[in-house]
Design a protein around this motif. Structure first.
Motif, short mmCIF file in Angstrom:
data_model
loop_
_atom_site.label_atom_id
_atom_site.label_comp_id
_atom_site.label_asym_id
_atom_site.label_seq_id
_atom_site.Cartn_x
_atom_site.Cartn_y
_atom_site.Cartn_z
N ILE A 78 -85.22 19.50 -4.97
CA ILE A 78 -85.63 19.12 -3.63
C ILE A 78 -86.91 18.30 -3.72
CG2 ILE A 78 -86.51 19.99 -1.43
CD1 ILE A 78 -83.54 20.35 -1.71
N LEU A 79 -86.93 17.17 -3.03
CA LEU A 79 -88.10 16.30 -3.02
C LEU A 79 -89.00 16.64 -1.83
CD1 LEU A 79 -86.35 12.88 -3.71
CD2 LEU A 79 -87.74 14.19 -5.30
N ASP A 80 -90.26 16.87 -2.10
CA ASP A 80 -91.31 16.90 -1.08
C ASP A 80 -91.09 17.84 0.08
OD1 ASP A 80 -92.55 14.93 -2.59
OD2 ASP A 80 -91.48 13.34 -1.50
N ASN A 81 -90.41 18.97 -0.11
CA ASN A 81 -90.29 19.91 1.00
C ASN A 81 -90.00 21.30 0.48
OD1 ASN A 81 -89.78 21.34 3.31
ND2 ASN A 81 -88.76 19.63 4.31
N PRO A 82 -91.04 21.99 0.01
CA PRO A 82 -90.81 23.34 -0.52
C PRO A 82 -90.45 24.35 0.56
CG PRO A 82 -93.14 22.81 -0.49
CD PRO A 82 -92.41 21.56 -0.12
N GLY A 83 -90.51 23.98 1.84
CA GLY A 83 -90.22 24.92 2.91
C GLY A 83 -88.76 25.04 3.27
N LEU A 84 -87.87 24.31 2.60
CA LEU A 84 -86.45 24.40 2.93
C LEU A 84 -85.91 25.80 2.62
CD1 LEU A 84 -85.06 20.99 1.66
CD2 LEU A 84 -85.25 21.76 4.02
N SER A 85 -84.99 26.26 3.45
CA SER A 85 -84.40 27.59 3.31
C SER A 85 -82.88 27.49 3.36
CB SER A 85 -84.87 28.49 4.45
OG SER A 85 -86.26 28.60 4.45
N PRO A 86 -82.20 28.57 2.96
CA PRO A 86 -80.74 28.57 3.09
C PRO A 86 -80.32 28.24 4.52
CG PRO A 86 -81.43 30.38 1.71
CD PRO A 86 -82.69 29.77 2.27
N GLY A 87 -79.33 27.38 4.63
CA GLY A 87 -78.82 26.95 5.93
C GLY A 87 -79.40 25.63 6.40
N ASP A 88 -80.50 25.18 5.79
CA ASP A 88 -81.10 23.90 6.19
C ASP A 88 -80.25 22.73 5.68
OD1 ASP A 88 -83.18 25.16 7.45
OD2 ASP A 88 -84.59 24.90 5.79
N SER A 89 -80.25 21.66 6.44
CA SER A 89 -79.49 20.45 6.08
C SER A 89 -80.29 19.59 5.11
CB SER A 89 -79.16 19.63 7.33
OG SER A 89 -78.32 20.36 8.18
N VAL A 90 -79.60 19.03 4.12
CA VAL A 90 -80.21 18.15 3.13
C VAL A 90 -79.33 16.93 2.93
CG1 VAL A 90 -81.54 19.92 1.91
CG2 VAL A 90 -79.18 19.47 1.24
N GLN A 91 -79.93 15.92 2.31
CA GLN A 91 -79.22 14.67 2.06
C GLN A 91 -79.48 14.23 0.62
OE1 GLN A 91 -77.09 12.78 3.98
NE2 GLN A 91 -76.88 11.69 2.05
N PHE A 92 -78.43 13.80 -0.07
CA PHE A 92 -78.57 13.28 -1.42
C PHE A 92 -79.44 12.04 -1.42
CE2 PHE A 92 -76.88 10.36 -4.72
CZ PHE A 92 -77.29 11.07 -5.84
N VAL A 93 -80.36 11.94 -2.40
CA VAL A 93 -81.25 10.79 -2.52
C VAL A 93 -80.87 9.94 -3.74
CG1 VAL A 93 -83.63 10.03 -2.87
CG2 VAL A 93 -83.14 11.99 -1.39
N GLU A 94 -80.81 10.61 -4.91
CA GLU A 94 -80.50 9.87 -6.13
C GLU A 94 -80.19 10.84 -7.27
OE1 GLU A 94 -83.82 7.81 -7.94
OE2 GLU A 94 -85.21 9.34 -7.24
N ALA A 95 -79.59 10.29 -8.33
CA ALA A 95 -79.38 11.02 -9.58
C ALA A 95 -80.25 10.33 -10.62
CB ALA A 95 -77.92 10.99 -9.99
N ARG A 96 -81.05 11.15 -11.32
CA ARG A 96 -81.97 10.59 -12.31
C ARG A 96 -81.95 11.48 -13.55
NH1 ARG A 96 -87.67 11.43 -10.69
NH2 ARG A 96 -86.77 11.24 -8.64
N ASP A 97 -81.64 10.92 -14.69
CA ASP A 97 -81.60 11.66 -15.96
C ASP A 97 -80.72 12.91 -15.85
OD1 ASP A 97 -83.33 9.78 -17.09
OD2 ASP A 97 -85.10 10.90 -16.41
N GLY A 98 -79.59 12.78 -15.17
CA GLY A 98 -78.66 13.90 -15.06
C GLY A 98 -79.05 14.95 -14.04
#
Length: 105
Positions: A78-98
């Motif tokens: 997760i980028l820049d948001n340590p406050g995310l919890s189960p059930g929160d919506s997320v969006q794919f940003v990129e794949a880097r080094d696997g």
């Protein structure tokens, strides 16, 4: 919004979010790249404070299990948001080094 780079079994269409050798649904060894919707929901998350050798110097960082809308469950960072919890919506940003990176949606 970036699409998530999934893998699809060429014989039965089963989708995977990680490299596979054989399809768990039909046993096929033939796969094709298949981009899917990059939106998902956090299933679980944790903070890594003592990483393995490949990620030394990046700690602490957030890791989560994401259920994609395409019915694929993957492990991601997760980028820049340590406050995310189960059930929160997320969006794919990129794949880097696997590693797959997501952010809050």
């Amino acid at each position: 919004m970036p699409a998530f780079p999934a893998t699809e079994c060429a014989d039965c269409g089963e989708l995977y979010g990680f490299p596979v050798v054989a399809c768990r649904a039909c046993g096929s060894e033939s796969f094709e790249a298949h981009d899917v919707d990059g939106s998902g929901t956090v299933y679980a998350r944790t903070t890594i404070r003592v990483p393995g050798a490949d990620h030394q110097g990046q700690e602490p960082f957030e890791v989560c299990v994401v259920d994609l809308a395409a019915d694929i469950r993957i492990t991601a960072r997760i980028l820049d948001n340590p406050g995310l919890s189960p059930g929160d919506s997320v969006q794919f940003v990129e794949a880097r080094d696997g590693v797959f990176f997501f952010e809050a949606a």
